[in-house]
Design a protein around this motif. Structure first.
Motif, short mmCIF file in Angstrom:
data_model
loop_
_atom_site.label_atom_id
_atom_site.label_comp_id
_atom_site.label_asym_id
_atom_site.label_seq_id
_atom_site.Cartn_x
_atom_site.Cartn_y
_atom_site.Cartn_z
N ILE A 192 6.56 -6.61 -8.71
CA ILE A 192 6.10 -6.76 -8.84
C ILE A 192 4.48 -6.67 -7.97
O ILE A 192 3.72 -7.14 -9.03
CB ILE A 192 6.68 -8.23 -8.96
N MET A 193 4.46 -6.95 -7.25
CA MET A 193 2.89 -7.06 -6.38
C MET A 193 2.78 -5.51 -7.04
O MET A 193 1.15 -5.09 -6.61
CB MET A 193 3.78 -6.88 -5.02
N LEU A 194 3.40 -4.52 -6.80
CA LEU A 194 2.84 -2.81 -7.27
C LEU A 194 1.82 -3.17 -8.41
O LEU A 194 0.80 -2.98 -9.12
CB LEU A 194 3.53 -2.32 -7.18
N ILE A 195 2.68 -4.07 -9.63
CA ILE A 195 2.07 -3.87 -11.09
C ILE A 195 0.62 -5.18 -11.17
O ILE A 195 -0.34 -5.20 -11.15
CB ILE A 195 2.98 -5.19 -12.47
N ALA A 196 0.97 -6.25 -9.49
CA ALA A 196 0.18 -7.12 -9.77
C ALA A 196 -1.27 -6.27 -9.03
O ALA A 196 -2.34 -6.10 -9.56
CB ALA A 196 0.39 -7.76 -8.53
N PHE A 197 -1.13 -4.97 -7.98
CA PHE A 197 -2.66 -4.26 -8.22
C PHE A 197 -2.60 -2.79 -8.75
O PHE A 197 -3.86 -3.30 -8.62
CB PHE A 197 -1.58 -3.16 -6.61
N ILE A 198 -1.78 -2.69 -9.70
CA ILE A 198 -2.12 -2.23 -11.02
C ILE A 198 -3.20 -2.19 -11.61
O ILE A 198 -4.19 -2.24 -12.47
CB ILE A 198 -1.13 -1.71 -11.24
N LEU A 199 -2.89 -4.24 -12.19
CA LEU A 199 -3.76 -4.74 -12.29
C LEU A 199 -5.19 -5.07 -11.93
O LEU A 199 -6.05 -5.22 -12.71
CB LEU A 199 -2.83 -6.13 -12.94
N ALA A 200 -4.99 -5.19 -10.65
CA ALA A 200 -6.49 -5.22 -9.97
C ALA A 200 -7.60 -4.36 -9.96
O ALA A 200 -8.24 -4.19 -9.50
CB ALA A 200 -6.10 -6.11 -9.08
N ARG A 201 -6.30 -3.19 -10.16
CA ARG A 201 -7.53 -1.94 -10.68
C ARG A 201 -8.13 -1.83 -11.28
O ARG A 201 -9.30 -1.36 -11.88
CB ARG A 201 -6.23 -1.00 -10.11
N LYS A 202 -7.21 -2.32 -12.57
CA LYS A 202 -7.81 -2.48 -14.10
C LYS A 202 -8.79 -3.90 -14.58
O LYS A 202 -9.45 -4.42 -15.11
CB LYS A 202 -6.96 -2.62 -15.04
N GLN A 203 -9.11 -4.01 -13.26
CA GLN A 203 -9.93 -5.80 -13.08
C GLN A 203 -10.02 -6.77 -13.19
O GLN A 203 -10.10 -7.70 -14.22
CB GLN A 203 -11.68 -5.51 -13.40
N ASP A 204 -8.29 -6.72 -13.98
CA ASP A 204 -7.85 -7.83 -14.11
C ASP A 204 -6.59 -8.76 -13.10
O ASP A 204 -5.72 -8.67 -13.09
CB ASP A 204 -6.49 -8.22 -15.49
N TYR A 205 -8.18 -9.45 -12.40
CA TYR A 205 -7.62 -10.26 -11.34
C TYR A 205 -6.97 -11.44 -11.41
O TYR A 205 -6.19 -11.61 -10.55
CB TYR A 205 -8.87 -10.70 -10.55
N GLY A 206 -7.44 -11.81 -12.67
CA GLY A 206 -6.34 -13.12 -12.99
C GLY A 206 -5.31 -13.10 -13.00
O GLY A 206 -4.42 -13.32 -12.65
N ARG A 207 -4.63 -11.92 -14.26
CA ARG A 207 -3.03 -11.66 -14.18
C ARG A 207 -2.99 -10.80 -12.87
O ARG A 207 -1.62 -11.34 -12.20
CB ARG A 207 -2.79 -10.61 -15.31
N ALA A 208 -3.15 -10.34 -11.77
CA ALA A 208 -2.90 -10.19 -11.01
C ALA A 208 -2.61 -10.61 -9.42
O ALA A 208 -1.83 -10.90 -8.99
CB ALA A 208 -3.86 -9.01 -9.90
N PHE A 209 -3.39 -11.96 -10.06
CA PHE A 209 -3.29 -13.33 -8.96
C PHE A 209 -2.01 -14.09 -9.38
O PHE A 209 -0.77 -14.01 -8.48
CB PHE A 209 -4.10 -13.66 -9.02
N HIS A 210 -1.56 -14.20 -10.34
CA HIS A 210 -0.41 -15.04 -10.70
C HIS A 210 0.88 -13.97 -10.80
O HIS A 210 1.82 -14.72 -10.22
CB HIS A 210 -0.22 -15.39 -12.60
N TYR A 211 0.76 -12.85 -11.04
CA TYR A 211 1.65 -11.88 -9.99
C TYR A 211 2.46 -11.75 -9.27
O TYR A 211 3.03 -11.50 -8.84
CB TYR A 211 1.72 -10.17 -11.21
N ASN A 212 1.49 -12.11 -8.68
CA ASN A 212 0.95 -12.26 -7.25
C ASN A 212 1.94 -13.09 -6.52
O ASN A 212 3.20 -13.10 -5.42
CB ASN A 212 0.50 -11.43 -6.00
N ILE A 213 2.07 -14.73 -7.42
CA ILE A 213 3.33 -15.34 -7.21
C ILE A 213 3.95 -15.13 -7.28
O ILE A 213 4.84 -15.74 -7.13
CB ILE A 213 1.82 -16.65 -7.41
N TYR A 214 4.08 -14.80 -8.42
CA TYR A 214 5.53 -14.35 -9.33
C TYR A 214 6.35 -13.58 -8.07
O TYR A 214 7.77 -13.81 -7.45
CB TYR A 214 5.22 -13.45 -10.22
#
Length: 234
Positions: A192-214
């Protein structure tokens, strides 16, 4: 969080990402915020008192670290590690509460240090997902974070901290002799943290933040289930 938003309300009012927060819009008044903080602190100290004398004695230290965080980012990028240490302290506090009244060496031994530091490095990663989009704004208003300090390398720094977090969590599973469920939850935590990092690389920081909490919830559930089944055996 109320203390943080209260301290930052004038800064938040000028930041497009935070200008809709309730203390900025007036949906929550400053007086209500102060009342909520006072009630929260009273509940915190009273509950610590009824847990045990050690928890109560150490409770002012936790309150000091939490209440001073909003002002640290006006002075140093280490504020990122301060807010991350608050998350780590919650793990430490749980261990102190569960250990009962014993000598300091016993309590130090009972604190799951691998998980304390795994939590700190995890929190650094998700905190930076909030700060990276604000780099230009923070520079303009002289606010400090590792995002401002490292610039284009800040996302890689967040990823490094998350790799350290997962590595420590795996080490904890081994060191504390946890069971299969915890290993599975640690693997899912890392995924899940890897998915969050990939989202952050796509500049989708909002979803990356929430995925990291999950990710943290998944890790915690694995440990709780293992503990309920009687692991670790020490």
């Amino acid at each position: 969080m109320t203390n943080d938003n209260l301290a930052d309300r004038f800064i938040d009012a000028r930041n497009p990402r935070t200008m809709t927060r309730p203390l900025v819009t007036g949906a929550i008044t400053v007086q209500d915020a102060y009342l909520f903080i006072i009630i929260g602190l009273i509940g915190y100290f009273v509950s610590a008192f009824f847990i045990n004398i050690i928890a109560f004695t150490l409770s002012p230290l936790g309150a000091l670290i939490i209440m001073t965080y909003p002002y640290m980012k006006r002075h140093t990028a280490l504020a990122n590690y301060q807010i991350a240490s608050i998350q780590g302290l919650s793990v430490m506090a749980g261990a102190i509460a569960a250990s009962g009244i014993h000598g300091p060496l016993y309590i130090i031994y009972r604190i799951p240090w691998f998980f304390v530091f795994a939590t700190i490095f995890w929190a650094i990663g998700f905190d930076l997902y909030n700060h990276i989009p604000d780099i230009d704004y923070d520079k303009t208003h002289n606010l400090h974070s590792f995002a401002v300090l490292l610039g284009g390398k800040s996302l890689a720094f967040a990823g490094l901290n998350q790799v350290l977090s997962v590595s420590l969590a795996v080490g904890a599973d081994i060191f504390y002799k946890l069971y299969l469920i915890s290993y599975i939850s640690t693997a899912l935590h890392g995924l899940i943290m890897l998915i969050a990092f990939i989202l952050a690389r796509k500049q989708d920081y909002g979803r990356a933040f929430h995925y990291n909490i999950y990710a943290s919830v998944v890790l915690a559930l694995g440990i709780i289930i293992d503990a309920a089944l009687g692991f670790p055996k020490f």
